[in-house]
Design a protein around this motif. Sequence first.
Motif, PDB file in Angstrom:
ATOM      1  N   ALA A 434       0.856  -1.184   0.000  1.00 22.48           N
ATOM      2  CA  ALA A 434       0.000   0.000   0.000  1.00 22.48           C
ATOM      3  C   ALA A 434       0.889   1.230   0.000  1.00 22.48           C
ATOM      4  N   GLU A 435       0.420   2.283  -0.650  1.00 21.52           N
ATOM      5  CA  GLU A 435       1.228   3.491  -0.763  1.00 21.52           C
ATOM      6  C   GLU A 435       0.340   4.723  -0.724  1.00 21.52           C
ATOM      7  N   LEU A 436       0.825   5.750  -0.058  1.00 18.60           N
ATOM      8  CA  LEU A 436       0.235   7.085  -0.155  1.00 18.60           C
ATOM      9  C   LEU A 436       1.162   7.898  -1.039  1.00 18.60           C
ATOM     10  N   TYR A 437       0.753   8.102  -2.273  1.00 17.37           N
ATOM     11  CA  TYR A 437       1.585   8.769  -3.272  1.00 17.37           C
ATOM     12  C   TYR A 437       1.271  10.261  -3.267  1.00 17.37           C
ATOM     13  N   THR A 438       2.314  11.076  -3.146  1.00 16.55           N
ATOM     14  CA  THR A 438       2.138  12.526  -3.105  1.00 16.55           C
ATOM     15  C   THR A 438       2.218  13.092  -4.518  1.00 16.55           C
ATOM     16  N   CYS A 439       1.115  13.666  -4.976  1.00 19.83           N
ATOM     17  CA  CYS A 439       1.033  14.172  -6.345  1.00 19.83           C
ATOM     18  C   CYS A 439       1.677  15.543  -6.503  1.00 19.83           C
ATOM     19  N   ILE A 440       1.620  16.376  -5.469  1.00 25.24           N
ATOM     20  CA  ILE A 440       2.047  17.767  -5.585  1.00 25.24           C
ATOM     21  C   ILE A 440       3.333  17.965  -4.788  1.00 25.24           C
TER      22      ILE A 440
END
Length: 726
Positions: A434-440
């Motif tokens: 699982a990953e929390l991907y930072t777009c900005i």
Amino acid sequence: MAETNGYMRFFPYEEPYANQREAMDRIYNAFARGQDVLFEGACGTGKTLSSLVPALEYAREEDKTVVITTNVHQQMRQFVEEAREITTEESIRAVVFRGKGSMCHIDVGFEECQVLRDNTYEVVDKERDLRELEARQEELLEASREGDDRAAEARSAVMDELEQVEETLEGLEDTNTCEYYYNNLVGDNEAFYSWLYDDVRTPDDIYDYAERQHLCGYELLKDGMEGVDLVVCNYHHLLDPMIREQFFRWLGRDPEDVITIFDEAHNVEGTAREHASRTLTENTLDSALDELQDSDDARSEPAYNVIAAFRRALEETYEDAFGFGDREEVDGTWEDVSISNEDKRDDLTLNFLQQYTGKGIDTELELAVHLGRELDEEYEEAYKDGEATTRQECQTLRAAEFVREFMDESADLGQYPVVSVRRDEATDEVYGRAELYTCIPREVTAELFSEVYATVLMSATLRPFDVLGDVLGLEDPVSLAYGLQFPEENRRTFAVESPALFSSERDDPETQATIAGVLEDAVEFTAGNSLLFFPSYAEAERYHERLARETDAALYMDEPGTSVEELRREFVDDDGAALFTSLWGTLAEGVSFDGDDARTVVVVGVPYPHLSDRMEAVQEAYDRTFADRSGRDSGWEYAVEIPTIRKTRQALGRVIRSPEDFGVRVLVDKRYTEAGRREMGKYGVRETFPSEERGEMIDIDPEKLKFAMLNFYGDRDAWAGAPPTP
């Protein structure tokens, strides 16, 4: 304001280029105003010294430290050479810093190192106390023998304290310590620092010196960085908030007393995004559950309950995403599976909410975090006391903190939840992450740029500046741009009117025949070596195999996992050779091909990144954050088109690196042409190039490229023998 030409004391060569002198003036003046700088300069125009020289001067005047950073190893070596040249003109204290892992003599992790340092320091501290107390009791003993009653009484108290210290030292005998760090603490290190600042030393130099003396060079370097003029380091020392805080402490500087210079700054966006993203693997979840099963703490049951529910949800999410045969296709690299849906939350969150039953997710996660912190402290004490040979990391704490952040933040703007899978090569089992991907990325970079005194972001491909400023969170920066200063007659840039190589077009036999013909002509009619860049390694391999059947030229294939340096050396030693590679590989930037090393560079297609759910999330986040009132598609432009053209421009910059150099750059795809701009809407990319680069582009039919190249190289008498015949 001081005279700006005072910075020339740090310029190590006889005379700067005209654009260098102007750039140094403007950058110095920007520092005087406390402004950041966006600095684009074509390859070979002296960006490093243009930024570094005024930075060193301003830092010397205002008592600041300059930190120059890159993510490209070759550039790191170049910085060291530039710093050494500067020291021949003006003495500076410079250090080159690298991560602990590459400088550790006993190969332990960060957590273990911290414990070893603390233990070793405590041992040395107690030994110092012991020596001082022994000396004191001897003085008091002498005085008491001479009849001083108060000395006898005082000695009794000292003896009690001495006994306590001896007992403490005896208890520390079994603790884990570091012999290298021990020698740092008990020895005289003046010889090391005298050697360190006598020149600009690399991390390898320091490691070798310290190994010979049985010292910890990494800790010596950390302890001796105060008062330095210049630090050379990697991106992560600045882009990772936790490392940055420690790094500035080692410098003995507050952030506002630091000037930062980022080289290859077009990479900052992606690197910052990587630093901000957080991951949790299925294996870590399993380890956390094993850990909790071994615990008899009352909190272990609710902690197990909530973490096990997330573990089941993760597995169910990727299993449900597999279609027929998908599981068998999973290999050893992480591959995303789609978890987005029309609901407000993603499939993993929804599955977790379905799987969970208990007294409340938030409550049980808090209990898991608190228990994890206590277990982590216990592991540290066990390692510190010598009861364990390694410093165990608490998997419960890691899992609980991630799940809590995932539930709190995964629906926030700019955060994108991801599930990926890969195959464990040892067990052949498929497992998930699982990953929390930072777009900005400005969520990472804006804080840094606001904290430090000023920043220079430099690269050959930063424009458009307004987009970069938006994405990274820069306020009112100064912008500088300098194109190639070398003679224009020494280069040609051709845009070939071949089919537009959309992914659906690449398998068409006629299209492949056209592209292969263009590449064969480009290789044959180059007076020297050719670099051929493709949208992927698969496309590079396709045309490598095809040209191998149609030409006698020496063809080199860059493949993932092979030594780039060795391949480059073999290629540049050849003549009339062609090197096939991906635009997304390591040869597209930061690697120089000077003079005869390569004469022609060809970019095949518009190499957009894989348009995955992850990339669509970045586009959506950019659309929502940078909505343009003029009606432009901000998401596509910011997230896809501009980064892609920066990559293309980086590849074109591999040739023509000096005033005497000459060569040809070829763009093979109708989307680069003027006709493509008119006919293909947002997919025509010509307008994305800076105006002066567009002005040099010559549109040409595929079959006419060889004649144009023959004329160009013929005008320069570039062939050793007779030129090829069309």
